[in-house]
Design a protein around this motif. Sequence first.
Motif, PDB file in Angstrom:
ATOM      1  N   ASP A 265     -15.632  16.386 -12.774  1.00 22.86           N
ATOM      2  CA  ASP A 265     -16.999  16.778 -12.409  1.00 22.86           C
ATOM      3  C   ASP A 265     -17.452  16.088 -11.117  1.00 22.86           C
ATOM      4  OD1 ASP A 265     -19.357  18.183 -12.729  1.00 22.86           O
ATOM      5  OD2 ASP A 265     -20.324  16.611 -13.922  1.00 22.86           O
ATOM      6  N   LEU A 266     -16.603  16.179 -10.086  1.00 24.96           N
ATOM      7  CA  LEU A 266     -16.906  15.532  -8.810  1.00 24.96           C
ATOM      8  C   LEU A 266     -16.880  16.545  -7.670  1.00 24.96           C
ATOM      9  CD1 LEU A 266     -14.915  12.154  -8.461  1.00 24.96           C
ATOM     10  CD2 LEU A 266     -17.379  12.445  -8.712  1.00 24.96           C
ATOM     11  N   ALA A 267     -17.784  16.350  -6.721  1.00 28.10           N
ATOM     12  CA  ALA A 267     -17.714  16.984  -5.408  1.00 28.10           C
ATOM     13  C   ALA A 267     -17.629  15.826  -4.416  1.00 28.10           C
ATOM     14  CB  ALA A 267     -18.933  17.853  -5.145  1.00 28.10           C
ATOM     15  N   VAL A 268     -16.501  15.725  -3.724  1.00 28.42           N
ATOM     16  CA  VAL A 268     -16.210  14.544  -2.915  1.00 28.42           C
ATOM     17  C   VAL A 268     -16.340  14.889  -1.434  1.00 28.42           C
ATOM     18  CG1 VAL A 268     -14.547  12.716  -2.446  1.00 28.42           C
ATOM     19  CG2 VAL A 268     -14.581  13.809  -4.700  1.00 28.42           C
ATOM     20  N   PRO A 269     -17.341  14.318  -0.748  1.00 23.02           N
ATOM     21  CA  PRO A 269     -17.465  14.596   0.690  1.00 23.02           C
ATOM     22  C   PRO A 269     -16.553  13.688   1.511  1.00 23.02           C
ATOM     23  CG  PRO A 269     -19.284  13.223  -0.045  1.00 23.02           C
ATOM     24  CD  PRO A 269     -18.453  13.498  -1.254  1.00 23.02           C
ATOM     25  N   PHE A 270     -15.950  14.241   2.538  1.00 27.41           N
ATOM     26  CA  PHE A 270     -15.185  13.488   3.532  1.00 27.41           C
ATOM     27  C   PHE A 270     -15.775  13.771   4.904  1.00 27.41           C
ATOM     28  CE2 PHE A 270     -12.100  13.694   0.123  1.00 27.41           C
ATOM     29  CZ  PHE A 270     -11.348  12.526   0.239  1.00 27.41           C
ATOM     30  N   ALA A 271     -16.055  12.721   5.663  1.00 29.90           N
ATOM     31  CA  ALA A 271     -16.425  12.892   7.057  1.00 29.90           C
ATOM     32  C   ALA A 271     -15.164  13.020   7.898  1.00 29.90           C
ATOM     33  CB  ALA A 271     -17.250  11.698   7.531  1.00 29.90           C
ATOM     34  N   ALA A 272     -15.249  13.712   9.020  1.00 29.66           N
ATOM     35  CA  ALA A 272     -14.104  13.816   9.918  1.00 29.66           C
ATOM     36  C   ALA A 272     -13.622  12.417  10.293  1.00 29.66           C
ATOM     37  CB  ALA A 272     -14.487  14.593  11.173  1.00 29.66           C
ATOM     38  N   GLY A 273     -12.346  12.160  10.127  1.00 30.47           N
ATOM     39  CA  GLY A 273     -11.777  10.850  10.429  1.00 30.47           C
ATOM     40  C   GLY A 273     -11.825   9.866   9.280  1.00 30.47           C
ATOM     41  N   GLU A 274     -12.501  10.213   8.182  1.00 28.22           N
ATOM     42  CA  GLU A 274     -12.571   9.306   7.029  1.00 28.22           C
ATOM     43  C   GLU A 274     -11.203   9.239   6.353  1.00 28.22           C
ATOM     44  OE1 GLU A 274     -15.063   8.620   2.845  1.00 28.22           O
ATOM     45  OE2 GLU A 274     -15.580  10.292   4.173  1.00 28.22           O
ATOM     46  N   GLU A 275     -10.861   8.054   5.855  1.00 26.68           N
ATOM     47  CA  GLU A 275      -9.537   7.844   5.286  1.00 26.68           C
ATOM     48  C   GLU A 275      -9.592   7.496   3.800  1.00 26.68           C
ATOM     49  OE1 GLU A 275      -7.296   6.289   9.352  1.00 26.68           O
ATOM     50  OE2 GLU A 275      -7.784   4.848   7.772  1.00 26.68           O
ATOM     51  N   LEU A 276      -8.621   8.023   3.091  1.00 25.53           N
ATOM     52  CA  LEU A 276      -8.399   7.718   1.677  1.00 25.53           C
ATOM     53  C   LEU A 276      -7.131   6.883   1.596  1.00 25.53           C
ATOM     54  CD1 LEU A 276      -8.390   8.160  -1.459  1.00 25.53           C
ATOM     55  CD2 LEU A 276      -7.344  10.401  -1.018  1.00 25.53           C
ATOM     56  N   ARG A 277      -7.251   5.639   1.110  1.00 24.41           N
ATOM     57  CA  ARG A 277      -6.077   4.787   0.981  1.00 24.41           C
ATOM     58  C   ARG A 277      -5.318   5.141  -0.289  1.00 24.41           C
ATOM     59  NH1 ARG A 277      -6.807  -1.588   0.587  1.00 24.41           N
ATOM     60  NH2 ARG A 277      -6.796  -1.167  -1.654  1.00 24.41           N
ATOM     61  N   THR A 278      -4.025   5.437  -0.137  1.00 28.57           N
ATOM     62  CA  THR A 278      -3.206   5.867  -1.263  1.00 28.57           C
ATOM     63  C   THR A 278      -2.152   4.842  -1.675  1.00 28.57           C
ATOM     64  OG1 THR A 278      -1.789   7.036   0.309  1.00 28.57           O
ATOM     65  CG2 THR A 278      -3.500   8.336  -0.791  1.00 28.57           C
ATOM     66  N   GLU A 279      -1.861   3.889  -0.811  1.00 30.12           N
ATOM     67  CA  GLU A 279      -0.867   2.871  -1.172  1.00 30.12           C
ATOM     68  C   GLU A 279      -1.035   1.632  -0.320  1.00 30.12           C
ATOM     69  OE1 GLU A 279       3.590   3.386  -2.267  1.00 30.12           O
ATOM     70  OE2 GLU A 279       3.598   2.904  -0.144  1.00 30.12           O
ATOM     71  N   VAL A 280      -0.851   0.496  -0.961  1.00 28.36           N
ATOM     72  CA  VAL A 280      -0.631  -0.777  -0.278  1.00 28.36           C
ATOM     73  C   VAL A 280       0.793  -1.203  -0.612  1.00 28.36           C
ATOM     74  CG1 VAL A 280      -1.159  -3.240  -0.439  1.00 28.36           C
ATOM     75  CG2 VAL A 280      -3.005  -1.595  -0.132  1.00 28.36           C
ATOM     76  N   SER A 281       1.530  -1.650   0.388  1.00 32.10           N
ATOM     77  CA  SER A 281       2.889  -2.151   0.148  1.00 32.10           C
ATOM     78  C   SER A 281       3.018  -3.502   0.845  1.00 32.10           C
ATOM     79  CB  SER A 281       3.942  -1.163   0.673  1.00 32.10           C
ATOM     80  OG  SER A 281       5.235  -1.619   0.350  1.00 32.10           O
ATOM     81  N   ALA A 282       2.770  -4.562   0.076  1.00 32.01           N
ATOM     82  CA  ALA A 282       2.792  -5.917   0.627  1.00 32.01           C
ATOM     83  C   ALA A 282       4.212  -6.323   0.989  1.00 32.01           C
ATOM     84  CB  ALA A 282       2.205  -6.907  -0.372  1.00 32.01           C
ATOM     85  N   LYS A 283       4.312  -7.115   2.046  1.00 26.67           N
ATOM     86  CA  LYS A 283       5.577  -7.693   2.481  1.00 26.67           C
ATOM     87  C   LYS A 283       5.478  -9.209   2.302  1.00 26.67           C
ATOM     88  CE  LYS A 283       6.358  -3.507   3.384  1.00 26.67           C
ATOM     89  NZ  LYS A 283       7.092  -2.711   2.372  1.00 26.67           N
ATOM     90  N   PHE A 284       6.607  -9.859   2.087  1.00 31.99           N
ATOM     91  CA  PHE A 284       6.583 -11.223   1.581  1.00 31.99           C
ATOM     92  C   PHE A 284       7.396 -12.175   2.455  1.00 31.99           C
ATOM     93  CE2 PHE A 284       5.735  -8.395  -1.931  1.00 31.99           C
ATOM     94  CZ  PHE A 284       4.722  -9.038  -2.630  1.00 31.99           C
ATOM     95  N   ARG A 285       7.123 -13.461   2.239  1.00 30.09           N
ATOM     96  CA  ARG A 285       7.899 -14.562   2.808  1.00 30.09           C
ATOM     97  C   ARG A 285       8.367 -15.436   1.633  1.00 30.09           C
ATOM     98  NH1 ARG A 285       6.434 -14.852   8.395  1.00 30.09           N
ATOM     99  NH2 ARG A 285       4.572 -13.605   8.840  1.00 30.09           N
ATOM    100  N   GLU A 286       9.477 -16.140   1.827  1.00 25.45           N
ATOM    101  CA  GLU A 286      10.048 -16.908   0.719  1.00 25.45           C
ATOM    102  C   GLU A 286       9.048 -17.923   0.162  1.00 25.45           C
ATOM    103  OE1 GLU A 286      13.809 -19.878  -0.346  1.00 25.45           O
ATOM    104  OE2 GLU A 286      13.708 -18.913   1.624  1.00 25.45           O
ATOM    105  N   ASP A 287       8.361 -18.656   1.020  1.00 21.09           N
ATOM    106  CA  ASP A 287       7.426 -19.672   0.534  1.00 21.09           C
ATOM    107  C   ASP A 287       6.316 -19.045  -0.304  1.00 21.09           C
ATOM    108  OD1 ASP A 287       8.887 -21.634   1.756  1.00 21.09           O
ATOM    109  OD2 ASP A 287       7.526 -21.908   3.454  1.00 21.09           O
ATOM    110  N   GLY A 288       5.843 -17.863   0.116  1.00 20.98           N
ATOM    111  CA  GLY A 288       4.793 -17.192  -0.637  1.00 20.98           C
ATOM    112  C   GLY A 288       5.266 -16.735  -1.997  1.00 20.98           C
TER     113      GLY A 288
END
Length: 319
Positions: A265-288
Amino acid sequence: MSPLSITRTLPPDATAAALRADVAEGLSRTPKQLPPKWFYDARGSELFDEITTLPEYYPTRAEREILRATADRIAATGARTLIELGSGSSDKTRHLLRALTGLHSYLPVDVSESALRAAGEALLAEHPGLTVHALVADFQRGLTLPKTPGPRLLAFLGGTIGNLLPQERAAFLDSVHELLDPGDALLLGTDLVKDEATLVAAYDDARGVTAAFNKNVLEVINRELGGDFDPADFEHVARWNAEREWIEMRLRARDDLTVKIPGVDLAVPFAAGEELRTEVSAKFREDGVRSELAAAGLKLTEWWTDSAGRYALSLALRI
């Protein structure tokens, strides 16, 4: 007892309910976002399999190289039970199964019962003495393991831990600590921080396969929730966030538009240039990685990388 058993811990409607909740919450917030697990319907899984063969996408090849080189050293844990989270087709575990000669039980964990059954039957054909107890479960929603012989090795491969935000990673590693007994081990795959060009190319390949994979989440919403997304209205974006040291995949609206999603039951507005984030992919270091494991009561004892130093497998003991 059959050498293949499947236990469903998720209610039959759990996946549909979780999709509704994630879409309703994620597309109502600012900025808009969705968790990456919704990429992986049948079509999305096919596209990801194709991604893993692309020249730009190194993690799968790098992890396979490490597994081949270190399988015997991993086997030195003496594990009698192998648990794999997000096992999918269980392809990567074949290297471990061949090396773990004393293995009694394999416990693959995935949300897809069909994938678990197909993988379990294939593995039993290759390892007839093995017992496979598959769990249809979401490892982020609490997990109870059946009684199996120890010591146990829990594998979380593919760099999937990078899809979890920092607070989610901490909660996940705490849950791993609770699942394991002292002397049990965690085998963890992590993609490593490297130059921006290599990282971005891995998520924005020249053939556009990753772009199709990213846009597939819109097709999932259309099919499951009656949405009227037109994937052509959105541009695939892959961006390196140097401060947080993660790749972000986004979908950018080309023009002002409104998407209707009757299933929530949603109507979702997007402005031109608006972004939807679909994934984060973290990168790591050994100490972390060492610090995050230690905070959860896990001691890093081995750190292996591929020959190019792009990716790491680590072994940590529950203390």
